[in-house]
Design an enzyme around this catalytic site. Structure first.
Site, PDB file in Angstrom:
ATOM      1  N   TRP A 184       0.862  -1.181   0.000  1.00  0.00           N
ATOM      2  CA  TRP A 184       0.000   0.000   0.000  1.00  0.00           C
ATOM      3  C   TRP A 184       0.899   1.232   0.000  1.00  0.00           C
ATOM      4  O   TRP A 184       1.827   1.320   0.805  1.00  0.00           O
ATOM      5  CB  TRP A 184      -0.921   0.060   1.230  1.00  0.00           C
ATOM      6  CG  TRP A 184      -1.625   1.389   1.263  1.00  0.00           C
ATOM      7  CD1 TRP A 184      -2.621   1.803   0.423  1.00  0.00           C
ATOM      8  CD2 TRP A 184      -1.318   2.515   2.098  1.00  0.00           C
ATOM      9  NE1 TRP A 184      -2.952   3.115   0.695  1.00  0.00           N
ATOM     10  CE2 TRP A 184      -2.171   3.574   1.715  1.00  0.00           C
ATOM     11  CE3 TRP A 184      -0.391   2.734   3.122  1.00  0.00           C
ATOM     12  CZ2 TRP A 184      -2.139   4.824   2.316  1.00  0.00           C
ATOM     13  CZ3 TRP A 184      -0.359   3.984   3.737  1.00  0.00           C
ATOM     14  CH2 TRP A 184      -1.238   5.009   3.338  1.00  0.00           C
ATOM     15  N   GLU A 225      -2.978  -2.867  -2.532  1.00  0.00           N
ATOM     16  CA  GLU A 225      -4.147  -2.341  -1.804  1.00  0.00           C
ATOM     17  C   GLU A 225      -4.683  -1.059  -2.440  1.00  0.00           C
ATOM     18  O   GLU A 225      -3.977  -0.064  -2.568  1.00  0.00           O
ATOM     19  CB  GLU A 225      -3.777  -2.093  -0.337  1.00  0.00           C
ATOM     20  CG  GLU A 225      -4.958  -1.621   0.506  1.00  0.00           C
ATOM     21  CD  GLU A 225      -4.612  -1.533   1.992  1.00  0.00           C
ATOM     22  OE1 GLU A 225      -3.463  -1.812   2.367  1.00  0.00           O
ATOM     23  OE2 GLU A 225      -5.516  -1.177   2.777  1.00  0.00           O
ATOM     24  N   LYS A 227      -7.315   2.294  -2.819  1.00  0.00           N
ATOM     25  CA  LYS A 227      -7.828   3.298  -1.873  1.00  0.00           C
ATOM     26  C   LYS A 227      -8.536   4.428  -2.604  1.00  0.00           C
ATOM     27  O   LYS A 227      -8.241   4.715  -3.755  1.00  0.00           O
ATOM     28  CB  LYS A 227      -6.669   3.847  -1.030  1.00  0.00           C
ATOM     29  CG  LYS A 227      -7.102   4.721   0.120  1.00  0.00           C
ATOM     30  CD  LYS A 227      -6.028   4.828   1.195  1.00  0.00           C
ATOM     31  CE  LYS A 227      -6.490   5.764   2.306  1.00  0.00           C
ATOM     32  NZ  LYS A 227      -5.661   5.708   3.485  1.00  0.00           N
ATOM     33  N   ASP A 258      -9.628  -3.002   1.396  1.00  0.00           N
ATOM     34  CA  ASP A 258      -9.739  -2.531   2.784  1.00  0.00           C
ATOM     35  C   ASP A 258     -11.134  -1.931   2.956  1.00  0.00           C
ATOM     36  O   ASP A 258     -11.559  -1.086   2.160  1.00  0.00           O
ATOM     37  CB  ASP A 258      -8.649  -1.477   3.043  1.00  0.00           C
ATOM     38  CG  ASP A 258      -8.626  -0.975   4.481  1.00  0.00           C
ATOM     39  OD1 ASP A 258      -9.685  -0.542   4.973  1.00  0.00           O
ATOM     40  OD2 ASP A 258      -7.550  -0.983   5.104  1.00  0.00           O
ATOM     41  N   HIS A 261     -11.658   1.811   2.573  1.00  0.00           N
ATOM     42  CA  HIS A 261     -11.145   2.518   1.407  1.00  0.00           C
ATOM     43  C   HIS A 261     -12.172   2.750   0.306  1.00  0.00           C
ATOM     44  O   HIS A 261     -11.835   2.794  -0.880  1.00  0.00           O
ATOM     45  CB  HIS A 261      -9.933   1.765   0.839  1.00  0.00           C
ATOM     46  CG  HIS A 261      -8.737   1.833   1.734  1.00  0.00           C
ATOM     47  ND1 HIS A 261      -7.473   1.449   1.349  1.00  0.00           N
ATOM     48  CD2 HIS A 261      -8.617   2.257   3.015  1.00  0.00           C
ATOM     49  CE1 HIS A 261      -6.633   1.625   2.347  1.00  0.00           C
ATOM     50  NE2 HIS A 261      -7.309   2.101   3.375  1.00  0.00           N
ATOM     51  N   HIS A 285      -8.681  -6.384   4.176  1.00  0.00           N
ATOM     52  CA  HIS A 285      -8.363  -5.659   5.403  1.00  0.00           C
ATOM     53  C   HIS A 285      -9.683  -5.334   6.083  1.00  0.00           C
ATOM     54  O   HIS A 285     -10.448  -4.493   5.602  1.00  0.00           O
ATOM     55  CB  HIS A 285      -7.593  -4.370   5.107  1.00  0.00           C
ATOM     56  CG  HIS A 285      -6.124  -4.573   5.001  1.00  0.00           C
ATOM     57  ND1 HIS A 285      -5.226  -3.545   4.846  1.00  0.00           N
ATOM     58  CD2 HIS A 285      -5.381  -5.712   5.050  1.00  0.00           C
ATOM     59  CE1 HIS A 285      -4.003  -4.043   4.807  1.00  0.00           C
ATOM     60  NE2 HIS A 285      -4.069  -5.353   4.918  1.00  0.00           N
ATOM     61  N   ASP A 293     -12.041   6.860   6.307  1.00  0.00           N
ATOM     62  CA  ASP A 293     -11.130   5.733   6.571  1.00  0.00           C
ATOM     63  C   ASP A 293     -10.492   5.884   7.950  1.00  0.00           C
ATOM     64  O   ASP A 293      -9.290   6.064   8.079  1.00  0.00           O
ATOM     65  CB  ASP A 293     -10.057   5.742   5.461  1.00  0.00           C
ATOM     66  CG  ASP A 293      -9.021   4.649   5.634  1.00  0.00           C
ATOM     67  OD1 ASP A 293      -9.381   3.558   6.100  1.00  0.00           O
ATOM     68  OD2 ASP A 293      -7.849   4.893   5.299  1.00  0.00           O
ATOM     69  N   ASP A 295     -10.250   3.819  10.534  1.00  0.00           N
ATOM     70  CA  ASP A 295      -9.597   2.658  11.141  1.00  0.00           C
ATOM     71  C   ASP A 295     -10.040   2.409  12.579  1.00  0.00           C
ATOM     72  O   ASP A 295      -9.220   2.140  13.454  1.00  0.00           O
ATOM     73  CB  ASP A 295      -8.069   2.794  11.055  1.00  0.00           C
ATOM     74  CG  ASP A 295      -7.580   2.761   9.617  1.00  0.00           C
ATOM     75  OD1 ASP A 295      -7.640   1.692   9.001  1.00  0.00           O
ATOM     76  OD2 ASP A 295      -7.167   3.819   9.100  1.00  0.00           O
ATOM     77  N   ASP A 325      -7.218  -4.478  10.084  1.00  0.00           N
ATOM     78  CA  ASP A 325      -6.499  -3.216   9.902  1.00  0.00           C
ATOM     79  C   ASP A 325      -7.253  -2.097  10.606  1.00  0.00           C
ATOM     80  O   ASP A 325      -8.169  -1.503  10.050  1.00  0.00           O
ATOM     81  CB  ASP A 325      -6.323  -2.904   8.403  1.00  0.00           C
ATOM     82  CG  ASP A 325      -5.442  -1.679   8.195  1.00  0.00           C
ATOM     83  OD1 ASP A 325      -4.842  -1.202   9.183  1.00  0.00           O
ATOM     84  OD2 ASP A 325      -5.348  -1.196   7.050  1.00  0.00           O
TER      85      ASP A 325
END
Ligand code: RNT
Ligand code: ZN
Length: 420
Positions: A184, A225, A227, A258, A261, A285, A293, A295, A325
């Site tokens: 990423w 990855e 995004k 992810d 994302h 993820h 995003d 997390d 993640d």
């Protein structure tokens, strides 16, 4: 906690054709790759007191007890692992090498810097996955790494990526389990991008160079990855979803999806079948975006359950590498691991407890109302009793007791750490 309820639950699920013993056995073998970066807020160990700097991702909060070195991180992971059921792997970032307090730049990292992690993983009987670290570095400060127009910067990151592949192959060979290497990069622009084509063309060529060396499939596998945007790359992300979907399809690489994302209203579970019809494998993820995003620690939300359902219903769960993640620096970090990982297990268990054949038949026979009725009826079954049995056979305390386990660790270990 009363576990006598399991036989009754087993009977109820048995009545709809679901073998709960079998489900519990299967769930225990699904590997979840636990990220190293929740325990130290994505700092890494390149320098004493390293902090996450730049790259469009951010931790907030300064809850006491952050891991400050490898020994502390391993201790934290071991405690978290002792509270997370099932098969675990470690997901390591390149910046977490064992550099013995000597600064080693990203283009100079070697497999030997990960020997002590390999020994640790062997002791625990787990596999390791790997990630290049393309952020928190002066050469990433201008917002571009592999897609930089500056040949010196670009070459530096190409060399880092090549080293990461070599290290991943070494790790996979040593541990006898393929190491999934995720790439990423944060590359993008805050404001109007003029030369999108130019940067994407550079990234494409850079990746071709990075992937030129072939490594055995049983040692390592590459994922890229995608995004949508990051902090400082609001207007343009070079490695977008379309870019990597196409790159991966043309170069036989895995895509990494992810959950944070995409547009927050998007349900990523719908992407899985489209990807797996054209790829043997993919990487996920699992994260929880809040407005962006962000997390956040994973919870058993509908989105996570839908992802799990898709993996189970398509019978492709073995083809998908599942990683966590998230990173929250404002709460007990061990608790964050435990809650996040257990939530994912609950989502997969939910999916595995569905009578797949019957739901599919209703759909094929155009019995839409029956399909909905059965689906709704499932929500009244004693899921919790099966989940508690799953914890019990894995030797774990239940969800109502688990907080005292990470609280005890906080008092015994984390509280003694100096806050920086
Ligand atoms: C960033 C990506 C990436 C990172 C980790 C730390 O938006 O999700 O996977 O979170 O590499
Ligand atoms: Zn991610």
């Amino acid at each position: 906690m009363d576990t006598d309820r399991y036989p009754e639950a087993k009977k109820l699920y048995g009545a709809i054709g679901v073998d709960t013993d079998e489900v519990i056995r299967t769930l225990s073998t699904i590997p979840i790759s636990i990220h190293c970066w929740q325990a130290d807020d994505v700092g890494g160990f390149e320098r004493e007191g390293a902090v996450l700097a730049g790259g469009g991702i951010q931790t907030t909060g300064n809850y006491p007890g952050k891991a400050g070195n490898i020994e502390e991180l391993r201790s934290d992971l071991e405690r978290a692992f002792s509270l997370i059921p099932g098969t675990k792997r470690l997901n390591l970032h390149a910046s977490y090498g064992d550099f013995d307090r000597v600064f080693v730049d990203r283009d100079e990292i070697e497999p030997s810097h990960f020997d002590s992690w390999i020994r640790w993983a062997k002791k625990l009987g787990i596999g390791i996955d790997f990630n290049g670290t393309f952020f928190s570095h002066p050469k990433a400060d201008d917002g571009f790494t592999l897609s930089s127009k500056d040949p010196e910067i670009r070459t530096f990151w190409i060399n880092h990526a090549k080293k990461c592949r070599k290290i991943a192959a070494y790790i996979g060979k040593e541990l006898g389990s393929p190491c999934i290497l995720n790439t990423w990069i944060p590359d993008g622009m805050k404001d109007i991008a003029f030369d999108r084509m130019g940067h994407r063309a550079i990234l494409k060529d850079a990746l071709d160079e990075v992937f030129a060396t072939e490594y055995p499939h049983e040692y390592m596998r590459d994922a890229v990855e995608t995004k949508l945007f990051g902090i400082g790359s609001e207007s343009f992300v070079v490695g977008s979803h379309e870019f990597y979907m196409n790159y991966a399809a043309h170069h036989d690489k895995m895509v990494c999806i992810d959950m944070g994302h995409f547009h927050t209203e998007e349900d990523i579970s719908d992407k899985i079948s489209s990807i797996l019809l054209f790829h043997d494998e993919m990487l996920l993820h699992i994260s929880r975006p809040v407005h962006w995003d962000s997390d956040h620690v994973v919870l058993t939300t509908d989105k996570v359950k839908n992802v799990a359902r898709e993996l189970v219903r398509s019978n492709k769960i073995r083809n998908v590498h599942i990683g966590l993640d998230f990173f929250d620096a404002s709460i007990n970090r061990i608790g964050a691991y435990v809650v996040g990982a257990r939530s994912l297990h609950k989502a997969i268990l939910t999916a595995m407890l569905e009578p797949l054949g019957r739901l599919k038949t209703y759909e094929e026979e155009n019995k839409g109302a029956q399909k909905l009725a059965l689906y709704e009826a499932l929500s009244t079954l004693p899921f919790g009793d099966v989940y508690n049995e799953y914890l019990r056979v894995n030797g774990m305390v239940n969800d109502f007791e688990v907080m005292s386990s990470f609280e005890a660790y906080e008092q015994e270990v984390l509280a003694g750490r100096v806050r920086v």
